[in-house]
Each structure stands twice: as structure tokens, then as C-alpha cells.
Design an enzyme around this catalytic site. Structure first.
Site, PDB file in Angstrom:
ATOM      1  N   ALA A  38      37.238 -26.365  75.349  1.00  0.00           N
ATOM      2  CA  ALA A  38      37.987 -27.784  75.794  1.00  0.00           C
ATOM      3  C   ALA A  38      37.935 -28.773  74.444  1.00  0.00           C
ATOM      4  CB  ALA A  38      37.060 -28.437  76.827  1.00  0.00           C
ATOM      5  N   ASP A  39      38.757 -29.737  74.625  1.00  0.00           N
ATOM      6  CA  ASP A  39      39.004 -30.550  73.624  1.00  0.00           C
ATOM      7  C   ASP A  39      37.425 -31.234  72.917  1.00  0.00           C
ATOM      8  OD1 ASP A  39      38.495 -32.296  75.639  1.00  0.00           O
ATOM      9  OD2 ASP A  39      40.269 -33.550  75.092  1.00  0.00           O
TER      10      ASP A  39
END
Length: 288
Positions: A38-39
Site C-alpha cells: 500500500a502507498d
């Protein structure tokens, strides 16, 4: 389950680049494809925030305050987000604000001053607390702790003695107060660090870092470089292909930090008084 893809750990090889994709991307066929993250998890890797108890602050368009833990910590009030880290046995709890660097960009455009440096140089001459002026930074609503898309911004306490420089500093301080709101919620779940790594475009100037350290009452340290999310993804690719033994080696090789900046107790006292007013203002203004 036949409708869903297989699950892979971050850094795991999931396949290779096939001929059509390689031709379109002008890359070599057969390059390993690695599971990413995930970012925010990738950003934490790129910032070296991997051990339990470490904390980071990102001042981008919005802002995030994140603490890594070795077990999930869930806020029953739903003011925080809790996610799996990219590493096994790690989680991160995050307070997020919607208004970070976008507030300074908005204010710069209002002032008609293209250079951020000039605005910040003027604001640095204003004393801490902006001589009583407070800015509520809720230009686009707010997440932590209010979860209120209808929240709006305001300058409170304007007098004839206040100049453009005062308003600029108040904008920086208002965002820092919003981060302190995040810190207080994080503290309800357990201990928080007294040292935070700071990244993002808004953290590059010394004034905003100085304000953050004193509003939060913690030492801050800049993560050097840029695009830490992309760096974290590249580090996972490096681990997956054997370029690095593990994430610890990747962090040691790829992540660099600036000097530590501690808070000043006298300035902290000024900001403590202002923060009490800041918290009261949201509650007072929201009904009207």
C-alpha cells in the site's frame, strides 16, 4: 475464492514480465514482478520506519502521522486508520489530516507570491504563536480527529497589528496543531515516540519543521531525498530479486536522514496555550 486473486507477501516474486508487456514498456522479457505494498506502507519503508515504536510525519498535500507497532492497535472511535505494514509481524496506526501543504499553496496563491521561500522568510520573523492569531486549516473538511467533511477554515484573532507574515505563520502553525490533534488520539491507544521522522514537500523548509517540533513537543528529523513511496517499492523489488538480503539492509543502503531538531521548552509553552484555544475554536464554530 475463485473470483479473487492469490495473496502474496510484500517483496515476494509473483511472476515475470510477459512478452506483450515487455514490448509495450520497452523492457526485457522475463524481468521478475514483485508484490508491492500500500502507498503508506511503501512510504514507511522508503523512510526507514520499520521497527515497532518508530513514528513518521508526512507533510504532503494533506498529512499523515504514523506509528509502527508489533500488533494492531484499533481506535474504537474510528478516528485513526490501522493497516498491515509491508513487513510480517508489523502494523501501523495512522492519523490523517486533509489539509497540509495544500493550505500553504492556497495561501501563496492568495498572496500572489510565487516563491514559497520569500513567504517563509517573512513568517520566520514573526514570534511563535503569531501574536494570538490562529488558523483553522480545514479548507477541505477534516479527517483525524473530527471525521467531518463539512469542517471549514478560519483565521481567528485578527487585529490591526497582524501582517501578511503573521497570517503565513498562522497557516503553518494551524497545520501543526492539526497534527497535534492526531498525536493526542494516538496517545489514547498507547505510548507514542518522542522522536518523529519527517518527510514530504512541506517538511523541506526549516521553519515548518521547527514549528512541528515545538507544537508536538517531540524531536524531528528530516528524511532526505524525495519520492519515498517509490523508493520503498523499489526496496521491495530489491529484496525480492536478491539485491538486498532483507529490508534492514535496504534501509541501511538507501535511506538517509538530516540532523535531529529538538523542541524548545519556552516555545512549547507558547504553543500549548495556543493549542488549547485551537481545540476550543472548532467546537465553537462548527454549530454556526
Amino acid at each position: 475464492m475463485d473470483k479473487l486473486p492469490l495473496l502474496y507477501a510484500s517483496g515476494e516474486v509473483v511472476g515475470t514480465l510477459h512478452k506483450e508487456a515487455a514490448r509495450a514498456l520497452k523492457l526485457r522479457e522475463g524481468i521478475p514482478v514483485i508484490a508491492g505494498a500500500a502507498d503508506q506502507a511503501a512510504l514507511l519503508l522508503g523512510a526507514g520506519v520499520v521497527e515497532s515504536g518508530r513514528g513518521s510525519i508526512t507533510v504532503g498535500t494533506g498529512g499523515q502521522m504514523t506509528i509502527v507497532t508489533n500488533r494492531p492497535r484499533i481506535d474504537s472511535g474510528l478516528r485513526l486508520n490501522t493497516f498491515c505494514h509491508a513487513l510480517p509481524g508489523r502494523w501501523y496506526t495512522m492519523g490523517a489530516i486533509l489539509n497540509g501543504g495544500n493550505t500553504l499553496r492556497w495561501w501563496r496563491d492568495i498572496c500572489g507570491e510565487p516563491a514559497y521561500d520569500k513567504l517563509l522568510e517573512q513568517a520566520a520573523q514573526v514570534p511563535a504563536g503569531s501574536e494570538g492569531l490562529i488558523f483553522l486549516p480545514y479548507l477541505e473538511g477534516e479527517r483525524t480527529p473530527h471525521m467531518d467533511p463539512g469542517a471549514t477554515g478560519a483565521f481567528i484573532g485578527l487585529t490591526a497589528r497582524h501582517t501578511q507574515a503573521h497570517l503565513t505563520r498562522a497557516v503553518l502553525e494551524g497545520v501543526a496543531y492539526a497534527f497535534r490533534d492526531c498525536l493526542l488520539v494516538l496517545q489514547t491507544l498507547g505510548p507514542t515516540p518522542d522522536h518523529f521522522l519527517v518527510g514530504g514537500g512541506g517538511a523541506q523548509g526549516p521553519l515548518w519543521r521547527h514549528i512541528l517540533a515545538n507544537v508536538l513537543g517531540v524531536s524531528v528529523q528530516t528524511i532526505l531525498g524525495a519520492e519515498h513511496t517509490a523508493l520503498g517499492a523499489a526496496m521491495l523489488a530489491g529484496v525480492g530479486t536478491g539485491l538486498f538480503y532483507d529490508i534492514a539492509q535496504a534501509v541501511a543502503r538507501a535511506v538517509k536522514y538530516g540532523p535531529i531538531e529538538p523542541p524548545d521548552p519556552e516555545i512549547q509553552a507558547v504553543y500549548q496555550e495556543q493549542f488549547v484555544r485551537f481545540q476550543a475554536l472548532y467546537r465553537a464554530i462548527r454549530p454556526i
